[in-house]
Design a protein around this motif. Structure first.
Motif, PDB file in Angstrom:
ATOM      1  N   GLU A   2       0.848  -1.190   0.000  1.00  0.00           N
ATOM      2  CA  GLU A   2       0.000   0.000   0.000  1.00  0.00           C
ATOM      3  C   GLU A   2       0.890   1.250   0.000  1.00  0.00           C
ATOM      4  OE1 GLU A   2      -3.764   1.794  -0.024  1.00  0.00           O
ATOM      5  OE2 GLU A   2      -3.187  -0.277  -0.311  1.00  0.00           O
ATOM      6  N   SER A   3       2.009   1.162   0.713  1.00  0.00           N
ATOM      7  CA  SER A   3       3.048   2.190   0.727  1.00  0.00           C
ATOM      8  C   SER A   3       4.338   1.477   1.101  1.00  0.00           C
ATOM      9  CB  SER A   3       2.706   3.279   1.769  1.00  0.00           C
ATOM     10  OG  SER A   3       3.057   2.832   3.062  1.00  0.00           O
ATOM     11  N   PRO A   4       5.501   2.168   1.052  1.00  0.00           N
ATOM     12  CA  PRO A   4       6.744   1.480   1.432  1.00  0.00           C
ATOM     13  C   PRO A   4       6.732   0.954   2.865  1.00  0.00           C
ATOM     14  CG  PRO A   4       7.239   3.528   0.281  1.00  0.00           C
ATOM     15  CD  PRO A   4       5.765   3.538   0.544  1.00  0.00           C
ATOM     16  N   HIS A   5       5.802   1.459   3.700  1.00  0.00           N
ATOM     17  CA  HIS A   5       5.798   1.103   5.121  1.00  0.00           C
ATOM     18  C   HIS A   5       4.520   0.368   5.543  1.00  0.00           C
ATOM     19  CE1 HIS A   5       9.157   3.895   5.195  1.00  0.00           C
ATOM     20  NE2 HIS A   5       8.375   4.756   4.579  1.00  0.00           N
ATOM     21  N   LEU A   6       3.649   0.044   4.578  1.00  0.00           N
ATOM     22  CA  LEU A   6       2.361  -0.574   4.900  1.00  0.00           C
ATOM     23  C   LEU A   6       2.039  -1.643   3.870  1.00  0.00           C
ATOM     24  CD1 LEU A   6       0.041  -0.231   6.989  1.00  0.00           C
ATOM     25  CD2 LEU A   6      -1.091   1.247   5.330  1.00  0.00           C
ATOM     26  N   LEU A   7       1.756  -2.846   4.352  1.00  0.00           N
ATOM     27  CA  LEU A   7       1.460  -3.983   3.473  1.00  0.00           C
ATOM     28  C   LEU A   7      -0.024  -4.305   3.519  1.00  0.00           C
ATOM     29  CD1 LEU A   7       2.540  -6.409   1.724  1.00  0.00           C
ATOM     30  CD2 LEU A   7       2.687  -7.675   3.870  1.00  0.00           C
ATOM     31  N   GLU A   8      -0.655  -4.386   2.340  1.00  0.00           N
ATOM     32  CA  GLU A   8      -2.051  -4.809   2.261  1.00  0.00           C
ATOM     33  C   GLU A   8      -2.088  -6.287   1.862  1.00  0.00           C
ATOM     34  OE1 GLU A   8      -5.939  -3.074   0.069  1.00  0.00           O
ATOM     35  OE2 GLU A   8      -4.524  -4.076  -1.252  1.00  0.00           O
ATOM     36  N   VAL A   9      -2.690  -7.117   2.688  1.00  0.00           N
ATOM     37  CA  VAL A   9      -2.847  -8.536   2.384  1.00  0.00           C
ATOM     38  C   VAL A   9      -4.276  -8.758   1.896  1.00  0.00           C
ATOM     39  CG1 VAL A   9      -2.759 -10.878   3.293  1.00  0.00           C
ATOM     40  CG2 VAL A   9      -1.172  -9.153   4.169  1.00  0.00           C
ATOM     41  N   ARG A  10      -4.402  -9.198   0.654  1.00  0.00           N
ATOM     42  CA  ARG A  10      -5.726  -9.560   0.130  1.00  0.00           C
ATOM     43  C   ARG A  10      -5.968 -11.010   0.503  1.00  0.00           C
ATOM     44  NH1 ARG A  10      -4.449  -6.521  -5.560  1.00  0.00           N
ATOM     45  NH2 ARG A  10      -4.460  -4.430  -4.672  1.00  0.00           N
ATOM     46  N   LEU A  11      -6.639 -11.180   1.595  1.00  0.00           N
ATOM     47  CA  LEU A  11      -6.713 -12.498   2.236  1.00  0.00           C
ATOM     48  C   LEU A  11      -7.830 -13.348   1.649  1.00  0.00           C
ATOM     49  CD1 LEU A  11      -5.465 -14.145   4.581  1.00  0.00           C
ATOM     50  CD2 LEU A  11      -7.245 -13.194   6.050  1.00  0.00           C
ATOM     51  N   TYR A  66      -4.138  -5.063   6.923  1.00  0.00           N
ATOM     52  CA  TYR A  66      -3.033  -4.120   6.734  1.00  0.00           C
ATOM     53  C   TYR A  66      -2.001  -4.353   7.833  1.00  0.00           C
ATOM     54  CZ  TYR A  66      -6.284  -2.035   3.477  1.00  0.00           C
ATOM     55  OH  TYR A  66      -7.146  -1.849   2.433  1.00  0.00           O
ATOM     56  N   LEU A  67      -0.748  -4.572   7.415  1.00  0.00           N
ATOM     57  CA  LEU A  67       0.322  -4.902   8.354  1.00  0.00           C
ATOM     58  C   LEU A  67       1.434  -3.860   8.286  1.00  0.00           C
ATOM     59  CD1 LEU A  67       0.702  -8.703   7.457  1.00  0.00           C
ATOM     60  CD2 LEU A  67      -0.629  -7.742   9.347  1.00  0.00           C
ATOM     61  N   ALA A  68       2.030  -3.569   9.447  1.00  0.00           N
ATOM     62  CA  ALA A  68       3.176  -2.664   9.517  1.00  0.00           C
ATOM     63  C   ALA A  68       3.987  -3.014  10.756  1.00  0.00           C
ATOM     64  CB  ALA A  68       2.716  -1.208   9.586  1.00  0.00           C
ATOM     65  N   ASP A  69       5.250  -2.578  10.775  1.00  0.00           N
ATOM     66  CA  ASP A  69       6.106  -2.844  11.932  1.00  0.00           C
ATOM     67  C   ASP A  69       6.939  -1.599  12.223  1.00  0.00           C
ATOM     68  OD1 ASP A  69       7.605  -3.885  13.955  1.00  0.00           O
ATOM     69  OD2 ASP A  69       8.798  -5.227  12.700  1.00  0.00           O
ATOM     70  N   ALA A  70       6.432  -0.770  13.120  1.00  0.00           N
ATOM     71  CA  ALA A  70       7.145   0.419  13.604  1.00  0.00           C
ATOM     72  C   ALA A  70       7.625   1.323  12.467  1.00  0.00           C
ATOM     73  CB  ALA A  70       8.329   0.004  14.477  1.00  0.00           C
TER      74      ALA A  70
END
Length: 207
Positions: A2-11, A66-70
């Motif tokens: 979704e952005s360099p710092h946010l992952l969208e998982v189409r589950l 939506y996944l992110a890590d700090a």
């Protein structure tokens, strides 16, 4: 991404994600902490020895997660039957077709608090790894010679490489640090290694 710092998982089914990495979700999604049986006894013992671990959660159902890590930068790697090694703290998500196995460099355990804890990922599918800032991929081959890295800045490397631990006391004295650049990883052979422009702060050993 979704952005360099946010992952969208189409589950649509199942993925594994770092525990606590979800920032938002839509749809019918269920989260389950990784079970004892799914990890295997060997992995659990290694986690107990290392004092830390890759805490994964099972994400199941249909929807968007939506996944992110700090705020770390996320890089996607597609595995087609090969294996890679990733620092345990830098695994954000793996597809269900990928097998994970915890490995640990025992020699480092006494030198760096907590040791150096890695995960071997192999199979078919996409792996999301994280790094502080923009990662650098260094090729390793016979022409360029071996590559030396700081263990705390090393994010991942290709499965065909077996890093060797090098200690350089004079370098440690020069840097004025007892446990920093005096320990290095030496990569030789054919493959690649990913480093980040940041040193992970090692956890303080428990009293």
């Amino acid at each position: 991404l979704e952005s360099p710092h946010l992952l969208e998982v189409r589950l649509n089914g199942l993925v594994w994600a770092k525990a606590g990495a979800m920032v938002a979700r839509k749809g019918a999604v269920k989260f389950t902490r990784q079970g004892v049986l799914e990890q295997g006894l060997g992995n659990l013992l290694k986690k107990a020895v290392s004092g830390e671990g890759m805490q994964l959660m099972k994400v199941e159902g249909q929807g968007r997660v939506y996944l992110a890590d700090a705020g770390k930068k996320i890089t996607l790697l597609r595995l087609a039957g090969e294996s890679i090694f990733v620092n345990g703290n830098d695994v954000l998500a793996v597809e269900s077709g990928i097998e994970s196995r915890i490995t640990m460099m025992r020699k480092v355990a006494g030198m760096l608090s907590g040791g150096l804890f890695n995960v071997r990922l192999s199979g078919h599918g996409i792996v999301a790894i994280t790094s502080h800032y923009e990662p650098l991929t260094l090729p390793v081959n016979a022409q360029t010679g071996p590559v030396f890295t700081d263990p705390n800045a090393t994010v991942a490397w290709s499965g065909g490489l077996a890093p060797e631990i090098i200690t350089d006391i004079s370098l440690g004295t020069l840097m004025g640090r007892g446990s920093g650049e005096s320990i290095q990883l030496r990569f030789a052979g054919e493959g690649w290694v990913v480093v980040q422009p940041y040193e992970e702060v090692a956890l303080q050993p428990r009293p």
